[in-house]
Design a protein around this motif. Structure first.
Motif, PDB file in Angstrom:
ATOM      1  N   ARG A   3      -6.979  44.992 104.640  1.00 60.95           N
ATOM      2  CA  ARG A   3      -7.930  44.869 103.507  1.00 60.95           C
ATOM      3  C   ARG A   3      -8.001  46.105 102.651  1.00 60.95           C
ATOM      4  O   ARG A   3      -7.791  47.312 103.005  1.00 60.95           O
ATOM      5  N   ALA A   8     -12.989  45.649 102.616  1.00 61.00           N
ATOM      6  CA  ALA A   8     -13.402  45.968 104.056  1.00 61.00           C
ATOM      7  C   ALA A   8     -15.051  46.597 104.085  1.00 61.00           C
ATOM      8  O   ALA A   8     -15.927  46.113 104.602  1.00 61.00           O
ATOM      9  N   TYR A  48      -8.724  46.505 109.101  1.00 60.22           N
ATOM     10  CA  TYR A  48     -10.092  46.314 109.319  1.00 60.22           C
ATOM     11  C   TYR A  48     -10.513  46.134 110.878  1.00 60.22           C
ATOM     12  O   TYR A  48     -11.654  46.671 111.136  1.00 60.22           O
ATOM     13  N   GLN A  52     -13.543  48.410 112.364  1.00 57.33           N
ATOM     14  CA  GLN A  52     -14.736  48.159 113.008  1.00 57.33           C
ATOM     15  C   GLN A  52     -14.617  48.595 114.543  1.00 57.33           C
ATOM     16  O   GLN A  52     -15.889  49.110 114.882  1.00 57.33           O
TER      17      GLN A  52
END
Length: 66
Positions: A3, A8, A48, A52
Motif C-alpha cells: 500500500r 496504509a 501493510y 501492522q
C-alpha cells in the motif's frame, strides 16, 4: 499487501481512530528498514502486514523476531 504510505495510514486510522501513528513515522520506519517496503520510483509502497505487526509487537520485539 503493498500500500502507499498514505493508504496504509488511512487504514490504520480507520481501524483505530485514536492511533498516534503518522504518515511521517511510517516513512521513517521504511527508511530505517523497520518495516518491509518497496520503492517504485519516488513512491514508497509499504507492506501493510509488516506495518501492522511492527505496531502491534512494538519496536523491540519486532527487531528480535525479524
Amino acid at each position: 499487501m503493498l500500500r502507499s504510505i498514505k493508504k496504509a495510514y488511512e487504514m490504520i486510522h480507520k481501524a483505530d481512530p485514536g492511533s498516534a501513528v503518522t504518515i511521517y513515522i511510517i516513512r521513517q520506519w521504511c527508511k530505517e528498514k523497520k518495516v518491509r517496503c518497496l520503492t517504485a520510483g519516488t513512491k514508497i509502497l509499504v507492506d501493510y502486514e509488516s506495518l501492522q505487526e511492527y505496531i502491534s509487537l512494538g519496536s523491540s520485539n519486532y527487531a528480535e523476531e525479524n
